[in-house]
Design a protein around this motif. Structure first.
Motif, PDB file in Angstrom:
ATOM      1  N   ASP A  67       0.808  -1.216   0.000  1.00 16.54           N
ATOM      2  CA  ASP A  67       0.000   0.000   0.000  1.00 16.54           C
ATOM      3  C   ASP A  67       0.843   1.269   0.000  1.00 16.54           C
ATOM      4  OD1 ASP A  67      -2.393  -1.448   0.038  1.00 16.54           O
ATOM      5  OD2 ASP A  67      -2.338  -1.626   2.232  1.00 16.54           O
ATOM      6  N   ARG A  68       2.151   1.125  -0.035  1.00 15.58           N
ATOM      7  CA  ARG A  68       3.035   2.289  -0.060  1.00 15.58           C
ATOM      8  C   ARG A  68       3.250   2.775  -1.488  1.00 15.58           C
ATOM      9  NH1 ARG A  68       8.554   1.062   2.515  1.00 15.58           N
ATOM     10  NH2 ARG A  68       8.777   3.327   2.224  1.00 15.58           N
ATOM     11  N   ASP A  69       3.739   3.988  -1.595  1.00 17.62           N
ATOM     12  CA  ASP A  69       4.121   4.543  -2.885  1.00 17.62           C
ATOM     13  C   ASP A  69       5.294   3.725  -3.430  1.00 17.62           C
ATOM     14  OD1 ASP A  69       4.953   5.999  -5.055  1.00 17.62           O
ATOM     15  OD2 ASP A  69       5.368   7.840  -3.939  1.00 17.62           O
ATOM     16  N   PRO A  70       5.147   3.135  -4.615  1.00 18.13           N
ATOM     17  CA  PRO A  70       6.261   2.336  -5.159  1.00 18.13           C
ATOM     18  C   PRO A  70       7.568   3.120  -5.261  1.00 18.13           C
ATOM     19  CG  PRO A  70       4.261   1.924  -6.403  1.00 18.13           C
ATOM     20  CD  PRO A  70       3.952   3.073  -5.470  1.00 18.13           C
ATOM     21  N   ALA A  71       7.476   4.420  -5.506  1.00 23.04           N
ATOM     22  CA  ALA A  71       8.702   5.220  -5.606  1.00 23.04           C
ATOM     23  C   ALA A  71       9.442   5.256  -4.272  1.00 23.04           C
ATOM     24  CB  ALA A  71       8.365   6.639  -6.060  1.00 23.04           C
ATOM     25  N   ALA A  72       8.702   5.290  -3.160  1.00 24.45           N
ATOM     26  CA  ALA A  72       9.333   5.295  -1.847  1.00 24.45           C
ATOM     27  C   ALA A  72       9.979   3.947  -1.559  1.00 24.45           C
ATOM     28  CB  ALA A  72       8.298   5.632  -0.774  1.00 24.45           C
ATOM     29  N   VAL A  73       9.320   2.870  -1.957  1.00 18.84           N
ATOM     30  CA  VAL A  73       9.888   1.536  -1.770  1.00 18.84           C
ATOM     31  C   VAL A  73      11.137   1.376  -2.621  1.00 18.84           C
ATOM     32  CG1 VAL A  73       9.461  -0.946  -1.948  1.00 18.84           C
ATOM     33  CG2 VAL A  73       7.622   0.589  -1.219  1.00 18.84           C
ATOM     34  N   GLN A  74      11.058   1.863  -3.862  1.00 21.93           N
ATOM     35  CA  GLN A  74      12.223   1.783  -4.749  1.00 21.93           C
ATOM     36  C   GLN A  74      13.399   2.555  -4.181  1.00 21.93           C
ATOM     37  OE1 GLN A  74      13.683   4.269  -6.955  1.00 21.93           O
ATOM     38  NE2 GLN A  74      15.081   2.796  -7.909  1.00 21.93           N
TER      39      GLN A  74
END
Length: 210
Positions: A67-74
């Motif tokens: 549920d997180r922003d994929p950009a933040a995970v990346q």
């Protein structure tokens, strides 16, 4: 080729491709988006302890971050990859010659690894930013051998068996253990488990078929 054989080749290649994407360089935005979207599939049934543990860790990481922003995970994975493998002072050297006691780091052992590639008719892609003993390059060679096997070139089982005996299986367990001990992000702990399990599984196939 039977349906079961085709499915096995697909599964083998899917796992190796995942490992290459995870270890070749910092994770791309496309890789992370696919990971969080469920494009990476895990078996429903038990395979072996190492693979099962790796799949569980990866599934837990996905569940924690879906549920997180994929950009933040990346960004988080990029920082961890850089800390582990890039540096300026990398915690882990993901190179066969670093783990071997019979050759200098990035020394003469590179020529022996490259000779294994050449004997099977393969040249490392220029896109990889590391030397030819880097973990993702050796996995790319393994992928090439699996693809050739799928196309009916049975002699590549022999090349694979020798590559496991002389190179890949000689250092991956120690490397995977270092990743598990050093990683602060569960994703890379899971990658280490899957890497160790895949290499052992592939070695068993090569020994049976060569």
């Amino acid at each position: 080729m039977s349906v079961d054989q085709e499915a096995l080749y697909d599964a083998r290649l899917e796992l190796v491709n995942f490992l290459i994407d995870a270890l070749a360089d910092v994770p791309t935005a496309e890789f992370v988006e696919a990971l969080l979207d469920g494009a990476v599939r895990f078996p429903d049934e038990s395979v072996d302890d190492r693979l099962d543990r790796g799949f569980e860790r990866l599934a837990a990481f996905i569940e924690e971050n879906e549920d997180r922003d994929p950009a933040a995970v990346q960004d988080e994975l990029e920082r961890e990859f850089t800390r582990l493998f890039v540096g300026p002072r990398p915690r882990i050297m993901a190179h066969e010659t670093y783990y071997r006691e019979d050759t200098d780091f990035r020394g003469s052992g590179l020529a022996r690894i490259e000779a294994s590639y050449g004997a099977a008719g393969w040249s490392p892609p220029e896109a990889y930013p590391e030397e030819n003993d880097y973990v993702a390059v050796e996995l790319a060679f393994l992928r090439y051998l699996i693809e050739r096997q799928r196309d009916g070139y049975e002699e590549t089982f022999g090349y694979q068996r020798v590559f496991h005996e002389e190179h890949l299986s000689e250092w991956i367990d120690e490397f995977a253990a270092d990743v598990r001990e050093t990683a602060d992000v569960r994703f890379y702990e899971g990658v280490a488990d899957v890497l160790e399990g895949v290499v052992a599984f592939e070695e068993e196939i090569a020994m049976q078929m060569a």
